[in-house]
Design a protein around this motif. Structure first.
Motif, PDB file in Angstrom:
ATOM      1  N   GLY A 171     -44.088  34.816  25.296  1.00  0.00           N
ATOM      2  CA  GLY A 171     -43.303  36.293  24.790  1.00  0.00           C
ATOM      3  C   GLY A 171     -42.199  36.343  25.533  1.00  0.00           C
TER       4      GLY A 171
ATOM      5  N   SER B  84     -50.717  34.842  27.523  1.00  0.00           N
ATOM      6  CA  SER B  84     -50.741  34.763  26.457  1.00  0.00           C
ATOM      7  C   SER B  84     -51.637  33.631  26.458  1.00  0.00           C
ATOM      8  CB  SER B  84     -50.467  35.114  25.294  1.00  0.00           C
ATOM      9  OG  SER B  84     -48.933  36.098  25.693  1.00  0.00           O
ATOM     10  N   GLN B 128     -49.103  39.798  20.672  1.00  0.00           N
ATOM     11  CA  GLN B 128     -47.896  39.874  21.794  1.00  0.00           C
ATOM     12  C   GLN B 128     -46.989  41.005  20.639  1.00  0.00           C
ATOM     13  OE1 GLN B 128     -47.396  37.242  24.787  1.00  0.00           O
ATOM     14  NE2 GLN B 128     -45.772  39.182  25.768  1.00  0.00           N
ATOM     15  N   ASP B 211     -53.588  41.335  23.940  1.00  0.00           N
ATOM     16  CA  ASP B 211     -51.882  40.740  24.467  1.00  0.00           C
ATOM     17  C   ASP B 211     -50.506  41.887  24.119  1.00  0.00           C
ATOM     18  OD1 ASP B 211     -50.375  39.245  25.916  1.00  0.00           O
ATOM     19  OD2 ASP B 211     -50.816  37.355  24.461  1.00  0.00           O
TER      20      ASP B 211
HETATM   21 MG   LIG Z   1     -47.497  36.221  27.013  1.00  0.00          MG
END
Ligand SMILES: [Mg+2]
Ligand SMILES: Nc1ncnc2c1ncn2[C@@H]1O[C@H](COP(=O)(O)OP(=O)(O)OP(=O)(O)O)[C@@H](O)[C@H]1O
Ligand SMILES: Nc1ncnc2c1ncn2[C@@H]1O[C@H](COP(=O)(O)OP(=O)(O)OP(=O)(O)O)[C@@H](O)[C@H]1O
Ligand code: SF4
Ligand code: SF4
Ligand SMILES: [Mg+2]
Lengths: 359, 385
Positions: A171, B84, B128, B211
């Motif tokens: 991310g 993650s 996330q 997350d």
């Molecule tokens: Mg992550």
């Protein structure tokens, strides 16, 4: 003076947002999400914008760049951009054709949630290269590829990841790719909407250093939107605090933190869990933000404010000098004069300002 | 609701029961959790050596962890360190490369839709990215209803409405009727994140894999949500994996913390000790570089003085030996050649650093330089001031 701030700051405005109001929804019952927001970004400056979730920070970013999608409508205001050549234009008044060039050349934005806005079917390297080439027509592709690799390593991603697809990145890595894209455009004004939410402090610092370095080299200005006031204190020159669609306090970065003048800003600071030093109880801010669809008259913070007075429930406070400005009732200091606050406690004749807000 | 967050160990249940929660068998456990992702291209060694092996990303290598009922385990580490990936493996969303996952002591084999559905009833995940994880074509009502029904069956009418409203209120999305029929694009980032939390809570899971659940929330709502999760932990005995890059919130919210670097566990222990007296050189850097709201000199915040030298390693060709060695000021030849185990460093605490071994040629940690803010000497950059 710090390593990070104010080296090239002059009080020369580059982006002036004046009286900007935005509604969501048409008809007789729109939600007034932004109400008469004014904000000035100076050349070479980092302006931090913080505020509660849902208070209108992203809306402001979209509206100021004319990227607001329906049902959002700008109902008043102007957004003046002063170009590198010194010419000034109201972005809200430009034709689409004119806008397209300005937007890409002069104002770049890293969207909140950018990590999901990469195209899933292309490798990130290709997307970066395409972005660079769209901006720099005529640059040889190999050179653009080199630049892409350079940009990626600037945001801490090894160049061996150029060939990754977005889903193969974490991310935070995707977020960094989007930041690299925006930096590739070498804009005059960079608006970053929660660009580092998925990043640890070490990486946040590294990226912000890059941004600051570019700011010093290219003289660009940054509006940095985040909920993380402690980060802003480190990187911003000035901070504006928003609450329920209005700016409620504006001051030099350290002042907001050390000497908050608005009860909401003060509440924000009591909510930080400290990492260093003894544990302490965190107070937070009781209650929840008001429903923007049905804003009562008066101060939008009234229902949660520990200092609420009668006048707060009837009259809306406007952004003005604090009680400690040379024009105000309190003990004046010169440093106060650049500060603005929207709170009746600071009005003439409202008695002494509570201790916590008078530091 | 007053948003108050007490220190992790001191809130809710009395300390004895909180400690007892750690002693029982874990509800979800992983041993030797390893994930290698295949990516295009050939690795360096193979390109030179002629053997054609596929390039792989060593996202996670040999991670052990236990999630106990009524307890929060934090996973901290820099971007790309594998946080993650841990959550996705535990949620059964991607298959493990090696290692095992046990739910209540039985090895988990999530094969097929039915088995998966049974599993998610007990183990829920908060993703996330709230922009990518909410289905844009459905209103919030649809998303939450589906989740409520996992747990409570075919709830309808007023009972369903009440359940949905209660969920939204729990995550501070009030008044509920303002949000219930909204589509994700009509919500701000933090509002979407709270919908994602509500969706996971609706299923009333035994294990919650969260997350970065509050990364887009401002501090005051953040406290409210952490308190909500704490309350679920204490009242319903839910086990929580809390992934965060905000190590200060781990200190306040998590009972135990593990520190991940480049896919390996560097340090593990109770959160207060790990954050206040870190034993591993990487944890020290992490702690030292966190912003300190009580020590901000405002506007003169000096990023470069706290910059950690070096870059995150490539996970395609990870460093040999200790993965932190290229950035570690104490690295010796031993560190560069052999992978350190997790050594016990104090009761209930461990660190993967050769300094805590009795091997010859082991590194010696100098607390004075690494335990505190890295100064100009470490970065080689003087701060112009
Ligand atoms: Mg992550
Ligand atoms: N398309 C839309 N239609 C109706 N309301 C909307 C729309 N987009 C946003 N809103 C509402 O407008 C308000 C401001 O949203 P905005 O995204 O600007 O908030 P924000 O300050 O960026 O919050 P966050 O920190 O959570 O991202 C929110 O209450 C949101 O629910
Ligand atoms: N599907 C995939 N294919 C290839 N590599 C992957 C895949 N998913 C993750 N990775 C890689 O695995 C590593 C760990 O990723 P992960 O998402 O677990 O990191 P993270 O710790 O969650 O980081 P962040 O804080 O940025 O979210 C990264 O290098 C990432 O690029
Ligand atoms: S105007 Fe009144 S209610 Fe609003 S912040 Fe100031 S004191 Fe509080
Ligand atoms: S094992 Fe060596 S390289 Fe790794 S953290 Fe310890 S001293 Fe540093
Ligand atoms: Mg936003």
């Amino acid at each position: 003076m710090s390593a990070m701030s104010a080296k090239t700051t002059t009080a020369e405005p580059v982006l002036e947002i004046r009286d900007l109001s935005v509604d969501y929804g048409y008809g007789d019952d729109p939600t007034h999400v932004l109400r008469n927001v004014s904000l000035t970004l100076n050349r070479g400056e980092v302006l931090g914008l913080a505020g509660e979730s849902g208070c209108g920070k992203s809306t402001l970013a979209y509206a100021a760049t004319r990227l607001l999608a329906p049902p959002g409508i700008i109902t008043s205001g102007e957004v003046l951009l002063t170009g590198r050549d010194g010419r000034r234009a109201d972005l809200l008044g430009l034709t689409d054709g004119q806008l397209r060039s300005t937007r890409w050349q002069d104002v770049a934005i890293v969207f909140q949630g950018a990590m999901s806005s990469l195209n899933p079917v292309y490798r990130v390297g290709r997307q970066l290269v395409d972005g660079i080439l769209a901006h720099r027509k005529g640059m040889p592709r190999v050179q653009a590829e080199e630049r892409a690799a350079e940009l990626l390593s600037m945001v801490g991603i090894p160049a061996d990841r150029l060939r990754s697809y977005p889903h193969q990145l974490s991310g935070g890595m995707r977020q960094r790719v989007m930041i690299a894209m925006a930096l590739a455009l070498e804009p005059q004004v960079l608006i970053m909407d929660e660009p580092t939410t998925a990043l640890d402090v070490v990486m946040q610092r590294q990226i912000l250093e890059q941004v600051m370095e570019l700011r010093d080299r290219l003289g660009f200005s940054v509006i940095f939107i985040t909920h993380d006031v402690s980060l802003l204190v480190e990187v911003a020159d000035r901070i504006a605090i928003m609450y329920a669609g209005e700016i409620v306090e504006q001051a030099a970065a350290g002042d907001v933190y050390r000497r908050p003048r608005h009860p909401y800003s003060h509440g924000l600071l009591g909510s930080f869990p400290p990492l260093h030093g003894p544990r302490r109880e965190l107070s937070g801010i009781p209650g929840s933000p008001p429903d923007l669809r049905r804003l009562a008259p008066g101060c939008p913070f009234a229902a949660r404010c520990p200092h609420v007075m009668d006048v707060c429930r009837t009259d809306r406070p406007v952004l003005g000098p604090t009680a400690f400005a040379s024009t105000g009732p309190g003990v004046a200091t010169a440093a106060e004069d650049g500060r603005l606050v929207a709170c009746h406690l600071h009005a003439q004749g409202s008695g002494p300002v509570p201790k916590a807000l008078a530091r | 609701m007053p948003a108050e967050l007490a220190p992790a160990g001191a809130s809710g249940a009395p300390p004895e029961t909180r400690a007892a929660a750690q002693d029982g068998p874990p509800v979800l456990a992983a041993r030797g959790l390893t994930k290698h992702f295949a990516v295009g291209g050939l690795s360096k060694q193979s390109a030179g050596g002629g053997v054609r092996t596929r390039k792989v990303v060593h996202a996670l290598d040999g991670v052990d962890l236990d999630l106990h009922r009524g307890s929060v385990l934090a996973v901290v580490g820099e971007s790309g360190s594998g946080k993650s990936t841990i959550a996705r493996l535990l949620a059964g969303l991607v298959p493990v490369t090696s290692g095992s996952i046990m739910l209540d002591g039985t090895e988990v084999r999530v094969r097929g839709r039915r088995a998966f559905r049974r599993y998610v009833r007990r183990v829920q995940m908060i993703f996330q990215d709230p922009f990518g994880s909410l289905n844009p074509v459905h209103p919030i009502r649809y998303t939450l209803t589906r989740s409520v029904r996992i747990h409570r069956g075919r709830l309808t009418g007023a009972a369903l409405e009440a359940a949905l409203a209660e969920l939204l209120e729990r995550v501070h999305l009030t008044p509920a009727e303002r949000y219930i029929d909204a589509y994700p694009h009509e919500l701000s980032g933090g509002q979407r994140q709270r919908v994602a939390i509500a969706r996971a809570l609706a299923a009333d899971p035994e294990v919650l894999l969260a997350d970065e659940p509050i990364s887009m929330l401002d501090v005051s709502i953040r406290l409210g949500i952490l308190n909500l999760l704490k309350d679920l932990r204490d009242r319903l005995g839910i086990a929580i994996l809390y992934i965060t890059h905000d190590i200060a919130s781990a200190r306040y919210f998590a009972d135990r913390t593990i520190v991940l670097y480049a896919g390996r566990v560097m340090e593990a222990g109770d959160s207060e000790s790990v954050t206040q007296d870190p034993k591993h050189p990487y944890t020290r850097l992490l702690v030292a570089s966190a912003p300190d709201p009580d020590d901000l000199s405002g506007g003169d915040g000096d990023l470069s003085a706290r910059q950690v030298p070096g870059e995150p390693p490539s996970l395609i060709d990870p460093p040999s030996g200790c993965r932190f060695n290229p950035r570690c000021p104490f690295a010796t030849d031993l560190c560069r050649t052999e992978v350190p185990d997790l050594f016990d460093v104090a009761p209930g605490r461990s660190a993967a650093c050769w300094a805590y071994s009795d091997r010859p040629g082991k590194p010696v940690l100098d607390l004075a330089t690494a335990g505190h803010r890295t100064g100009d000497a470490a970065t080689g950059k003087g701060a112009p001031s």
